[in-house]
Design an enzyme around this catalytic site. Structure first.
Site, short mmCIF file in Angstrom:
data_model
loop_
_atom_site.label_atom_id
_atom_site.label_comp_id
_atom_site.label_asym_id
_atom_site.label_seq_id
_atom_site.Cartn_x
_atom_site.Cartn_y
_atom_site.Cartn_z
N GLU A 135 54.15 42.23 51.33
CA GLU A 135 53.60 43.73 50.77
C GLU A 135 53.76 43.91 52.54
O GLU A 135 53.07 43.92 53.47
CB GLU A 135 52.47 43.59 49.93
CG GLU A 135 51.31 42.48 50.52
CD GLU A 135 49.97 43.15 51.20
OE1 GLU A 135 50.50 44.32 50.94
OE2 GLU A 135 49.26 42.61 51.24
N LYS B 208 41.15 38.78 44.83
CA LYS B 208 40.48 39.64 45.43
C LYS B 208 38.56 39.02 45.30
O LYS B 208 38.23 39.55 44.01
CB LYS B 208 40.67 41.21 45.97
CG LYS B 208 41.43 41.59 46.50
CD LYS B 208 42.13 42.88 46.46
CE LYS B 208 43.29 42.99 47.29
NZ LYS B 208 44.43 42.57 46.44
N ALA C 229 48.18 45.36 37.67
CA ALA C 229 49.43 45.39 37.13
C ALA C 229 50.04 44.07 38.15
O ALA C 229 50.81 43.71 37.39
CB ALA C 229 50.18 46.74 37.98
N ASP C 230 49.29 44.01 38.93
CA ASP C 230 49.34 42.57 39.19
C ASP C 230 49.90 41.24 38.55
O ASP C 230 50.55 40.56 38.80
CB ASP C 230 48.03 42.33 40.61
CG ASP C 230 48.26 42.90 41.88
OD1 ASP C 230 49.08 43.78 41.69
OD2 ASP C 230 47.69 42.88 42.48
N LYS D 297 49.96 54.70 47.24
CA LYS D 297 49.85 53.10 47.80
C LYS D 297 50.97 52.90 46.66
O LYS D 297 50.28 53.26 45.45
CB LYS D 297 48.25 53.03 47.24
CG LYS D 297 48.50 51.38 47.10
CD LYS D 297 46.89 51.44 47.34
CE LYS D 297 46.35 50.05 46.87
NZ LYS D 297 45.04 49.93 46.53
#
Length: 306
Positions: free
Chosen positions: A25, A159, A141-142, A88
């Site tokens: 990414e 994270k 949304a990941d 982003k």
């Protein structure tokens, strides 16, 4: 191949010949790390993939063109742009950036989508998004895209700024299996363990590759998570991480920081509060995950044969 996506010749040749490819990414380049650390880290990740026998394919939107396998020159250009000039991109943003001819980086969600469209089955990143602390309905949304795209994501968990137990619960709901790479617990991004169990422990790239290959044969549409702890020399103690995250979250709330601005702010603030040790851990795990992903992709290719 989707005609809306441009695939660099090296990546296209590798895919056509059945060689190992790893997607990377680009948000770490534009919003995750300061300049020039962002350039150095992105190039180090690509080098780690190559050293593992695979071809790196960093994904971004370049002047409206969704590109799989951007060049070192492209990385340097994106890294030097002001953050407010680079979109982003998550899933909802990809058509906007493409239509408006914008420069944009891809989050985990957007990279998953593009990797799947390009035919790349392995993707390396730092940490995925998840459920935000204190906001259980704010789900990245990941997690949704992991449930939709049969791509194996190599990461160091989610994270540390997130609600990790709830994130793991949502992954289960999405049908995403968590493979602990040489660990029986879910990694804590900067810390090596959260204490949360994984679905299965794998000790080698070959073991991970066998599970990924089995998922492909079954034709299930969800992805897999290969969770790799941060290398031990650069890991932070859990209590130090928790103190820094709590302080950063409190500051974000008091300043009214919302939406896409939250994650970059929190990561930067945690780095400041930890005296830079969290950033060192972040860089270490990013490069290590790229290396592990390259080894798994190479193992998959060896299993597939000529």
């Amino acid at each position: 191949m989707n005609e809306s996506i441009h695939v660099a010749p090296e990546v296209a040749d590798a895919l056509a010949s059945g060689r190992a490819v790893v997607a990377l990414e680009s948000t770490l380049i534009t919003h995750g790390l300061p300049h020039p650390t962002n350039v150095e880290t992105a190039l180090a990740m690509e080098a780690a993939v190559r050293e593992s026998g695979a071809v790196p394919a960093t994904i971004a939107v370049l002047r409206g063109k969704i590109t799989v396998g951007i060049s070192a020159k492209d990385i340097e250009r994106l890294a030097g742009l002001p953050r407010d000039r680079v979109r982003k991109c998550s899933r909802r943003d990809l058509p906007i950036a493409a239509a408006l001819g914008e420069d944009a980086s891809t989050t985990v969600a957007a990279t998953l989508i593009v990797a799947q469209l390009a035919g790349i089955g392995i993707f390396a990143t730092g940490g995925i998004g998840g459920v935000h602390r204190g906001h259980p309905f704010d789900v990245s949304a990941d997690l949704v895209e992991l449930g939709r795209n049969p791509v194996a994501v190599v990461c160091s968990g989610a994270k540390a700024i997130l609600d990790l137990p709830l994130t793991v619960e949502v992954l289960e709901t999405q049908g995403v299996a968590i493979l602990g790479y040489m660990t029986s617990t879910f990694p804590g991004f900067y810390a090596r363990s959260t204490g949360l169990p994984v679905d299965v422990t794998v000790q080698t790239p070959e073991e991970a590759a066998r599970i990924i290959a089995a998922a492909r044969r079954l034709g299930t549409r969800q992805g897999l998570l290969v969770a790799v702890p941060v290398p031990e020399p650069d890991a932070l103690p859990n209590d130090q991480v928790e103190r820094a995250v709590a302080a950063a979250l409190s500051e974000a709330e008091s300043r009214g920081i919302r939406g896409k601005a939250v994650t970059p702010f929190l990561l930067e603030r945690v780095a400041e509060l930890s005296g830079g040790t969290s950033r060192r851990a972040n860089i270490s795990l990013l490069v290590n995950n790229a290396r592990v992903a390259g080894r798994i992709a190479s193992a998959l290719c060896r299993m597939a044969g000529p």
